[in-house]
Write a protein that holds these residues in place. Structure first.
Motif, PDB file in Angstrom:
ATOM      1  N   VAL A 162      -1.663 -18.852  11.307  1.00 30.33           N
ATOM      2  CA  VAL A 162      -3.064 -19.088  11.643  1.00 30.33           C
ATOM      3  C   VAL A 162      -3.743 -17.752  11.913  1.00 30.33           C
ATOM      4  O   VAL A 162      -3.302 -16.984  12.765  1.00 30.33           O
ATOM      5  CB  VAL A 162      -3.190 -19.999  12.879  1.00 30.33           C
ATOM      6  CG1 VAL A 162      -4.655 -20.206  13.237  1.00 30.33           C
ATOM      7  CG2 VAL A 162      -2.515 -21.334  12.611  1.00 30.33           C
TER       8      VAL A 162
ATOM      9  N   GLU B 230      -7.599 -24.003  11.286  1.00 29.15           N
ATOM     10  CA  GLU B 230      -6.399 -24.846  11.182  1.00 29.15           C
ATOM     11  C   GLU B 230      -6.784 -26.213  10.598  1.00 29.15           C
ATOM     12  O   GLU B 230      -7.672 -26.900  11.099  1.00 29.15           O
ATOM     13  CB  GLU B 230      -5.755 -25.024  12.555  1.00 29.15           C
ATOM     14  CG  GLU B 230      -4.568 -25.958  12.575  1.00 29.15           C
ATOM     15  CD  GLU B 230      -3.457 -25.524  11.630  1.00 29.15           C
ATOM     16  OE1 GLU B 230      -2.939 -26.385  10.910  1.00 29.15           O
ATOM     17  OE2 GLU B 230      -3.134 -24.327  11.602  1.00 29.15           O
TER      18      GLU B 230
ATOM     19  N   ALA C  93       0.277 -28.436  14.160  1.00 28.42           N
ATOM     20  CA  ALA C  93       0.274 -27.174  14.899  1.00 28.42           C
ATOM     21  C   ALA C  93       0.551 -27.421  16.386  1.00 28.42           C
ATOM     22  O   ALA C  93       1.345 -26.718  17.008  1.00 28.42           O
ATOM     23  CB  ALA C  93      -1.066 -26.463  14.716  1.00 28.42           C
TER      24      ALA C  93
END
Length: 472
Positions: free
Chosen positions: A85, A105, A111
């Motif tokens: 990221v 994202e 995540a």
């Protein structure tokens, strides 16, 4: 060489450097082992993404070791970087919370799942299991039991059938998972013995994970792999099996590869879990905020439009009211904006809506300094002094007020930065950084750039109609 000419050379050099940093295809700094690229970083609210607030999953009132919290913050940051990221922000907020921002994202759930895992990584011996039993455990995603952390006496106790269950030789166990989930497996070593793990490709262009162990781990691994060629050594994270590779050869040097049916995403996820597996304290996600990319782009466009409209209004006011001096101020502000944007790209500074607001506010400070100087010039001209003397006196008498006001603003920025760092208010922190940079540059443009341009212009100024040219 006069002071004015020296200042002019300095201004030209600064402008050339700023242009080099700002141009879109700038080669950056191509020297050294890690060449630096100049990039414009946009924050979460401008490009979309997810913001999460992680909290220590411990009872209220529990005393949390500050060092453990700092370690957890570092590991979370490493996990974020491992996910790939860009421009992510990881910041401790208070004594038990961590703020995570993931701009751009696209899969926030995945995540966040990686971030909040406690991450007890174990290498577990499955040599006693059949292929079918291993496959059953993998398919069921059942948490297993291991002897890590157990005493030798507890680890030696294996489950027995309950008193309500009778098993004879003629019966067939129809649910093998029940017995497997109660079996205590032996942990060969933990993630503490793992030094590095990275995604690579083999000659067949298939993804695999290469790893390297510590000296202690290499010895344990060499002994186990030599004695269990052909067996399975499971990789277990938080008692869940994430991979069950077979041991093809002995690994005496602590370096090996994990092979399997990996694609790039699954291989990278496993490598991240291996590298940054262990958190000193458990974390739980207590709050999330998702910003769509469309909303972020809309915010950026509206911010740019608002800034452009405001700049045009200011330019018109300065030129109409201050005439020649106003034109000098406009040129000075353009140079100011160029230098500030170059600093934003060169550092780089992550720009958010609050950061852009701080930049626009600092632009007002830069104009304010010029207005103080110009009003002083007008006062001196009305008193009958000539242009050169009026300019010198104006800068001399306006300087204390300009410096004092900017120092007061910088002190406020320092307080806001401390507040944002302590309590995880990244919006406040971004505002304070851009405002402080802008105020610092405004001192240079007001006291050096504006004065140099005014001096060069007035040295060649012949008209005595001050009312027409200076708005007296």
């Amino acid at each position: 060489m006069s002071n004015t000419n020296k200042a002019l050379i300095l201004i030209v050099v600064v402008i050339m450097l700023a242009i080099y940093v700002v141009v879109p295809n700038s080669p950056g700094i191509p020297f050294g082992e890690n060449p630096k690229k100049f990039v414009t970083r946009l924050g979460l609210d401008l490009v979309g993404g997810v913001q999460a607030l992680l909290e220590a999953d411990l009872p209220a009132g529990t005393n949390i070791d500050s060092e453990a919290m700092r370690t957890a913050t570092t590991i979370v940051e490493n996990r974020v970087n491992g996910l790939g990221v860009n421009e992510a922000v990881v910041q401790q907020a208070g004594d038990r919370r961590i703020v995570v921002e993931l701009p751009g994202e696209t899969d926030p759930e995945e995540a966040l799942a990686v971030l909040r895992q406690t991450g007890l990584l174990e290498f577990v011996d499955f040599s006693a299991l059949t292929d079918q039993e291993i496959q059953t455990l993998l398919n069921s995603q059942t948490k297993i039991k291991t002897d890590f952390g157990l005493s030798e006496e507890d680890a030696s106790i294996q489950p027995t059938p309950s008193s309500t269950e009778t098993i004879t030789s003629s019966q067939t166990i129809t649910n093998p998972l029940a017995s497997l989930s109660d079996t205590i497996f032996h942990t060969i070593m933990t993630g503490a013995d793992l030094k590095t793990a990275a995604v690579t490709t083999n000659q067949a262009n298939q993804y695999e994970i290469s790893f390297e162990l510590t000296e202690n781990g290499a010895g344990i691994f060499a002994e186990h792999t030599a004695a269990h060629i052909g067996d399975v050594l499971a990789i277990v994270l938080d008692k869940e099996i994430i991979s069950a590779p077979g041991i093809n050869d002995a690994i005496p040097d602590g370096r090996g590869v994990i092979q399997g049916s990996f694609d790039q995403e699954s291989a990278n996820a496993l490598a991240v879990q291996l590298r940054y597996g262990s958190l000193p304290i458990p974390l739980v996600v207590v709050e999330t905020r998702t910003v769509g990319p469309t909303l972020g782009q809309d915010s950026l466009q509206k911010s740019m439009l608002a800034g452009l409209v405001g700049f045009i209004i200011v330019v018109l006011f300065m030129i109409i009211y201050y005439r020649l001096s106003g034109l000098m101020a406009v040129l000075s502000i353009l140079i100011y904006a160029l230098i500030v944007f170059a600093i934003f790209r060169g550092v780089p500074v992550t720009l958010t809506l609050a950061g852009i607001a701080g930049f626009l506010l600092s632009t007002g400070s830069a104009l304010d300094a010029n207005i103080l100087i110009f009003e002083r010039i007008k006062e001196e001209l009305r008193a009958g002094k000539n242009l050169k003397l009026s300019l010198d006196l104006a800068f001399k008498r306006a300087r204390p007020a300009i410096i004092d006001s900017n120092i007061a603003t910088l002190i406020t920025c320092a307080i806001l930065f401390w507040f944002g760092s302590t309590f995880g208010a990244t919006i406040v922190k971004g505002f304070s950084i851009t405002l402080a940079i802008g105020v610092g540059v405004s001192l240079f443009t007001a006291m050096v750039v504006t004065r140099t341009m005014m001096t060069l212009t007035l040295n060649n100024f012949k008209s005595t109609d001050y009312a027409k040219w200076f708005g007296i």
